[in-house]
Scaffold this motif. Structure first.
Motif, short mmCIF file in Angstrom:
data_model
loop_
_atom_site.label_atom_id
_atom_site.label_comp_id
_atom_site.label_asym_id
_atom_site.label_seq_id
_atom_site.Cartn_x
_atom_site.Cartn_y
_atom_site.Cartn_z
N VAL A 1 0.87 -1.18 0.00
CA VAL A 1 0.00 0.00 0.00
C VAL A 1 0.91 1.23 0.00
O VAL A 1 1.87 1.31 0.77
CB VAL A 1 -0.93 0.02 1.22
CG1 VAL A 1 -1.75 1.30 1.25
CG2 VAL A 1 -1.85 -1.21 1.19
N VAL A 2 0.62 2.16 -0.90
CA VAL A 2 1.44 3.34 -1.10
C VAL A 2 0.63 4.59 -0.79
O VAL A 2 -0.52 4.72 -1.20
CB VAL A 2 1.96 3.41 -2.56
CG1 VAL A 2 2.72 4.70 -2.81
CG2 VAL A 2 2.84 2.21 -2.86
N GLN A 3 1.23 5.51 -0.04
CA GLN A 3 0.63 6.82 0.21
C GLN A 3 1.54 7.90 -0.36
O GLN A 3 2.76 7.85 -0.16
CB GLN A 3 0.44 7.08 1.70
CG GLN A 3 -0.26 8.42 1.98
CD GLN A 3 0.14 9.01 3.30
OE1 GLN A 3 1.30 8.95 3.71
NE2 GLN A 3 -0.81 9.57 4.00
N LEU A 4 0.95 8.87 -1.06
CA LEU A 4 1.71 9.98 -1.64
C LEU A 4 1.34 11.27 -0.93
O LEU A 4 0.19 11.49 -0.56
CB LEU A 4 1.40 10.13 -3.13
CG LEU A 4 1.62 8.90 -4.01
CD1 LEU A 4 1.22 9.22 -5.44
CD2 LEU A 4 3.06 8.44 -3.95
N ASP A 5 2.32 12.16 -0.78
CA ASP A 5 2.03 13.52 -0.36
C ASP A 5 3.08 14.44 -0.97
O ASP A 5 4.00 14.00 -1.65
CB ASP A 5 1.92 13.67 1.16
CG ASP A 5 3.22 13.36 1.88
OD1 ASP A 5 4.27 13.20 1.22
OD2 ASP A 5 3.21 13.29 3.12
N LEU A 6 2.92 15.75 -0.73
CA LEU A 6 3.82 16.75 -1.30
C LEU A 6 4.60 17.44 -0.20
O LEU A 6 4.07 17.72 0.88
CB LEU A 6 3.03 17.79 -2.10
CG LEU A 6 2.35 17.28 -3.36
CD1 LEU A 6 1.45 18.37 -3.94
CD2 LEU A 6 3.37 16.84 -4.40
N ALA A 7 5.87 17.71 -0.48
CA ALA A 7 6.73 18.46 0.43
C ALA A 7 7.24 19.71 -0.28
O ALA A 7 7.21 19.81 -1.51
CB ALA A 7 7.90 17.60 0.89
#
Length: 220
Positions: free
Chosen positions: A52-58
């Motif tokens: 399971v992969v979670q993406l976010d922005l930095a």
């Protein structure tokens, strides 16, 4: 968002994976150049177990600081990827188009089996460690935007200031006496960067940008 996805999001806020090498991510920057407002990229599960992969922005100038501006959107943010499968991800821009913006896409991954593992035993420290996963750049490019660099002096220190609407790599700076000092850092719009090893007794006359070449610097 469903209860299932909310639970996964909570888990990801506490843990990232020890299986980062199992996920193949893009090896270069993802760019959206106006007037386009969308781009796609792929994530591949090269392992033998579902993940399971979670993406976010930095923020581009600090991969550990989450960006919450709401202008760049990743979809889907949470995905289940079977062994050997590829997941297509869309990056979308919904802000104005008069300036460029820069992010890191962070990829946090966990084996699917870990989501249901019993962690009730407080004496057990096995398993996951909290850390930033893989990351790669997302560039939102306004073709007409340009950097605007100047020198600011504060507490006898020299700061390079980008007050323009575009970012660029600062390869080097040139001092008034002709010496060249390497910088090798990317500056986003609005950023101020300390020029280490220099003080207000020295004059910086120009900076070399990777895209726009040498530019003359004025003091603020």
């Amino acid at each position: 968002m469903s209860i299932y996805l909310r639970c996964i999001a909570v888990i990801f806020s506490l843990f990232t994976s020890l299986v980062q090498a199992q996920v193949i991510v893009p090896n270069n920057a993802i760019s959206i150049t106006f007037p386009k407002t969308q781009a796609q990229f792929a994530l591949k599960n090269s392992g033998k177990l579902p993940i399971v992969v979670q993406l976010d922005l930095a923020n581009r100038n600090d991969v550990y600081t989450t960006s919450n501006d709401g202008l760049a959107i990743l979809y889907p943010r949470i995905s289940r990827i079977e062994p050997g499968a590829t997941q297509k991800i869309s990056a979308m821009w919904r802000g104005n188009q008069d300036s460029s913006h820069y992010y890191y896409i962070r990829v946090n991954t966990v084996l699917e089996a870990e989501l249901s593992r019993d962690r009730a035993n407080a004496s057990s420290n096995e398993g996951l460690t909290a850390e930033v996963g893989q990351a790669f750049p997302l560039n939102i490019i306004s073709p007409s935007a340009r950097p605007a660099l100047s020198i600011a002096i504060s507490d006898a220190q020299l700061w390079l200031h980008n007050s323009g609407a575009s970012g660029d790599f600062i390869d080097a700076i040139k001092l008034q006496d002709g010496r060249i000092a390497r910088v090798g850092k990317f500056m986003v719009p609005g950023q101020k960067m300390l020029l280490e090893g220099l003080d207000s007794s020295q004059t910086v006359s120009a900076a070399k940008l990777r895209k726009f070449g040498w530019v003359t610097l004025e003091e603020e």
